[in-house]
Design a protein around this motif. Structure first.
Motif, PDB file in Angstrom:
ATOM      1  N   ILE A 123       0.861  -1.183   0.000  1.00  0.00           N
ATOM      2  CA  ILE A 123       0.000   0.000   0.000  1.00  0.00           C
ATOM      3  C   ILE A 123       0.897   1.233   0.000  1.00  0.00           C
ATOM      4  N   ASN A 124       0.658   2.127  -0.937  1.00  0.00           N
ATOM      5  CA  ASN A 124       1.416   3.368  -1.032  1.00  0.00           C
ATOM      6  C   ASN A 124       0.588   4.527  -0.507  1.00  0.00           C
ATOM      7  N   LEU A 125       1.251   5.482   0.144  1.00  0.00           N
ATOM      8  CA  LEU A 125       0.558   6.608   0.771  1.00  0.00           C
ATOM      9  C   LEU A 125       0.894   7.909   0.061  1.00  0.00           C
ATOM     10  N   LEU A 126      -0.151   8.652  -0.313  1.00  0.00           N
ATOM     11  CA  LEU A 126      -0.004  10.025  -0.766  1.00  0.00           C
ATOM     12  C   LEU A 126      -0.557  10.903   0.346  1.00  0.00           C
ATOM     13  N   LEU A 127       0.322  11.655   1.013  1.00  0.00           N
ATOM     14  CA  LEU A 127      -0.034  12.394   2.218  1.00  0.00           C
ATOM     15  C   LEU A 127      -0.054  13.887   1.947  1.00  0.00           C
ATOM     16  N   GLU A 128      -1.161  14.536   2.337  1.00  0.00           N
ATOM     17  CA  GLU A 128      -1.290  15.980   2.215  1.00  0.00           C
ATOM     18  C   GLU A 128      -1.469  16.572   3.607  1.00  0.00           C
ATOM     19  N   THR A 129      -0.770  17.680   3.895  1.00  0.00           N
ATOM     20  CA  THR A 129      -0.995  18.406   5.142  1.00  0.00           C
ATOM     21  C   THR A 129      -1.662  19.735   4.818  1.00  0.00           C
ATOM     22  N   GLY A 130      -2.481  20.227   5.744  1.00  0.00           N
ATOM     23  CA  GLY A 130      -3.161  21.491   5.500  1.00  0.00           C
ATOM     24  C   GLY A 130      -4.119  21.823   6.618  1.00  0.00           C
ATOM     25  N   PHE A 131      -4.903  22.864   6.409  1.00  0.00           N
ATOM     26  CA  PHE A 131      -5.894  23.291   7.385  1.00  0.00           C
ATOM     27  C   PHE A 131      -7.179  22.489   7.208  1.00  0.00           C
ATOM     28  N   GLN A 132      -8.039  22.537   8.239  1.00  0.00           N
ATOM     29  CA  GLN A 132      -9.275  21.756   8.207  1.00  0.00           C
ATOM     30  C   GLN A 132     -10.086  22.049   6.946  1.00  0.00           C
ATOM     31  N   ALA A 133     -10.282  23.327   6.617  1.00  0.00           N
ATOM     32  CA  ALA A 133     -11.134  23.675   5.473  1.00  0.00           C
ATOM     33  C   ALA A 133     -10.591  23.090   4.176  1.00  0.00           C
ATOM     34  N   ASP A 134      -9.267  23.114   4.010  1.00  0.00           N
ATOM     35  CA  ASP A 134      -8.660  22.573   2.794  1.00  0.00           C
ATOM     36  C   ASP A 134      -8.857  21.063   2.703  1.00  0.00           C
ATOM     37  N   ILE A 135      -8.648  20.381   3.830  1.00  0.00           N
ATOM     38  CA  ILE A 135      -8.782  18.926   3.849  1.00  0.00           C
ATOM     39  C   ILE A 135     -10.219  18.516   3.554  1.00  0.00           C
ATOM     40  N   VAL A 136     -11.170  19.196   4.181  1.00  0.00           N
ATOM     41  CA  VAL A 136     -12.583  18.891   3.960  1.00  0.00           C
ATOM     42  C   VAL A 136     -12.950  19.095   2.492  1.00  0.00           C
ATOM     43  N   GLU A 137     -12.471  20.181   1.902  1.00  0.00           N
ATOM     44  CA  GLU A 137     -12.767  20.457   0.495  1.00  0.00           C
ATOM     45  C   GLU A 137     -12.203  19.369  -0.412  1.00  0.00           C
ATOM     46  N   GLN A 138     -11.004  18.885  -0.102  1.00  0.00           N
ATOM     47  CA  GLN A 138     -10.397  17.849  -0.944  1.00  0.00           C
ATOM     48  C   GLN A 138     -11.107  16.514  -0.802  1.00  0.00           C
ATOM     49  N   ILE A 148      -8.145  13.659   8.189  1.00  0.00           N
ATOM     50  CA  ILE A 148      -8.211  13.648   9.647  1.00  0.00           C
ATOM     51  C   ILE A 148      -8.240  15.101  10.098  1.00  0.00           C
ATOM     52  N   VAL A 149      -9.325  15.507  10.748  1.00  0.00           N
ATOM     53  CA  VAL A 149      -9.549  16.909  11.092  1.00  0.00           C
ATOM     54  C   VAL A 149      -9.914  17.036  12.577  1.00  0.00           C
ATOM     55  N   PRO A 150      -9.695  18.228  13.159  1.00  0.00           N
ATOM     56  CA  PRO A 150      -9.884  18.397  14.602  1.00  0.00           C
ATOM     57  C   PRO A 150     -11.318  18.611  15.052  1.00  0.00           C
ATOM     58  N   MET A 151     -12.246  18.697  14.124  1.00  0.00           N
ATOM     59  CA  MET A 151     -13.654  18.827  14.520  1.00  0.00           C
ATOM     60  C   MET A 151     -14.551  18.346  13.395  1.00  0.00           C
ATOM     61  N   ASP A 152     -15.758  17.974  13.757  1.00  0.00           N
ATOM     62  CA  ASP A 152     -16.735  17.507  12.775  1.00  0.00           C
ATOM     63  C   ASP A 152     -17.086  18.655  11.832  1.00  0.00           C
ATOM     64  N   PRO A 153     -16.843  18.506  10.522  1.00  0.00           N
ATOM     65  CA  PRO A 153     -17.166  19.590   9.592  1.00  0.00           C
ATOM     66  C   PRO A 153     -18.659  19.771   9.366  1.00  0.00           C
ATOM     67  N   GLN A 154     -19.455  18.790   9.785  1.00  0.00           N
ATOM     68  CA  GLN A 154     -20.911  18.850   9.678  1.00  0.00           C
ATOM     69  C   GLN A 154     -21.360  19.158   8.247  1.00  0.00           C
ATOM     70  N   CYS A 200      -6.256  28.514  10.753  1.00  0.00           N
ATOM     71  CA  CYS A 200      -6.032  27.373  11.647  1.00  0.00           C
ATOM     72  C   CYS A 200      -7.050  27.408  12.787  1.00  0.00           C
ATOM     73  N   VAL A 201      -7.760  26.304  13.024  1.00  0.00           N
ATOM     74  CA  VAL A 201      -8.775  26.276  14.079  1.00  0.00           C
ATOM     75  C   VAL A 201      -8.151  26.407  15.467  1.00  0.00           C
ATOM     76  N   TYR A 202      -6.936  25.890  15.667  1.00  0.00           N
ATOM     77  CA  TYR A 202      -6.250  26.065  16.945  1.00  0.00           C
ATOM     78  C   TYR A 202      -5.965  27.547  17.194  1.00  0.00           C
ATOM     79  N   HIS A 203      -5.444  28.201  16.184  1.00  0.00           N
ATOM     80  CA  HIS A 203      -5.066  29.606  16.309  1.00  0.00           C
ATOM     81  C   HIS A 203      -6.293  30.480  16.588  1.00  0.00           C
ATOM     82  N   THR A 204      -7.378  30.202  15.868  1.00  0.00           N
ATOM     83  CA  THR A 204      -8.612  30.968  16.055  1.00  0.00           C
ATOM     84  C   THR A 204      -9.152  30.793  17.468  1.00  0.00           C
ATOM     85  N   GLU A 205      -9.133  29.559  17.968  1.00  0.00           N
ATOM     86  CA  GLU A 205      -9.608  29.311  19.332  1.00  0.00           C
ATOM     87  C   GLU A 205      -8.684  29.966  20.344  1.00  0.00           C
TER      88      GLU A 205
END
Length: 305
Positions: A123-138, A148-154, A200-205
């Motif tokens: 199994i090969n992994l393609l890994l992307e890092t980013g902010f919650q909004a970017d990950i959810v959009e992708q 994997i995100v720090p809160m339910d995007p609902q 960043c959700v951490y920074h905003t909080e």
């Protein structure tokens, strides 16, 4: 329209979208440029829409092209899943696409990744890092299998499975903590909230917490590009940061930083998100099952049935 579409043309479309250029897409696919041009023209005729703006030095997708891309990715992904199912059946082999916050990958995933890829060597992994909004959009656009995100995007089109509850703390250097303890937050000017910036959700909080604690309006917010840089800036006494407690465990133990008293407890529930309509290939199914089990064994959070 469906009767005129074929997988080869969709792969060509996605190659042009990725390369931004007909000739580079042709080179990538091993075609002559005229083949790429004719395939795109046929797609545009089928859709009755222009899919690309032709520019002097390349192409950019039109609004129709951006919409078409979402369905093209799904179509191609279904084709790959079918091909894999026929060839491999239940054997875990192929590509897995995952997006996550950098801090979560660094603190929570190394042991899991080591064990998983030691067992599943094909199994090969393609890994992307980013902010919650970017990950959810992708994940929504099917560019990623999972996020994997720090809160339910609902989001109605996504499934969120909780993995672990993350305790958050505000940290500072010893010297800055001493100043705050003696002067009080409200009398300490120029305190920076150090983090990844407003997206960043951490920074905003963290900024919300400072506001609750009466930080002066002239306080500054500073964004940096990496977890390590945030750690170094805080350690040097140039600001405070809201971070997962686990990410500063060594610095807390050694006394390089201290955890500051907060007006309330702050936690984030990290979870894995996937698209409801995404057909998971074998590597994705195995990864999903294993990561749910891994975190279920290490936390009181029970995965949703």
């Amino acid at each position: 329209m469906l009767g005129t579409l074929e997988g080869r043309s969709l792969l060509t479309f996605l190659a042009v979208l990725e390369e931004g250029n007909f000739s580079r897409a042709a080179e990538k696919l091993g075609y002559v440029q005229s083949t790429v041009t004719s395939q795109i023209q046929l797609l545009e005729q089928s859709c009755n829409q222009k899919l690309f703006h032709r520019l002097p030095r390349g192409v950019k997708p039109t609004e129709a092209g951006e919409q078409f891309a979402q369905y093209a990715r799904q179509f191609v992904q279904l084709g790959h899943s079918l091909e894999e199912a026929m060839e491999n059946l239940n054997y875990p082999r192929g590509m897995l696409r995952l997006g996550s916050l950098e801090s979560f990958l660094v603190t929570r995933m190394p042991d899991f990744m080591h064990g998983f890829f030691t067992e599943y060597t094909e199994i090969n992994l393609l890994l992307e890092t980013g902010f919650q909004a970017d990950i959810v959009e992708q994940v929504q656009s099917h560019a990623l299998d999972f996020g994997i995100v720090p809160m339910d995007p609902q989001k109605e089109d996504l499934i969120f499975e909780p993995l672990i509850e993350e305790e958050m703390i505000v940290v500072s250097s010893q010297s800055l903590a001493y100043l705050i303890a003696n002067e009080g937050w409200e009398n300490t000017s120029g305190i920076q909230m150090v983090g990844f910036g407003s997206r960043c959700v951490y920074h905003t909080e963290g900024l919300r917490l400072l506001s609750e604690m009466g930080i002066p309006s002239d306080s500054r917010s500073t964004g940096f590009a990496s977890t390590e840089l945030v750690r170094q800036i805080v350690t040097c006494g140039l600001g405070v940061a809201l971070v997962p407690k686990i990410s500063m465990a060594q610095e807390l133990t050694s006394g390089l930083v201290v955890s500051l008293p907060l007006p309330r407890q702050v936690t984030f529930v990290h979870g894995i998100v996937r698209h409801k309509k995404r057909v998971l290939n074998t590597p994705s199914k195995v990864f999903y099952q294993e990561i749910i089990k891994y975190f279920s064994d290490r936390t009181s959070l029970r995965p949703i049935e």
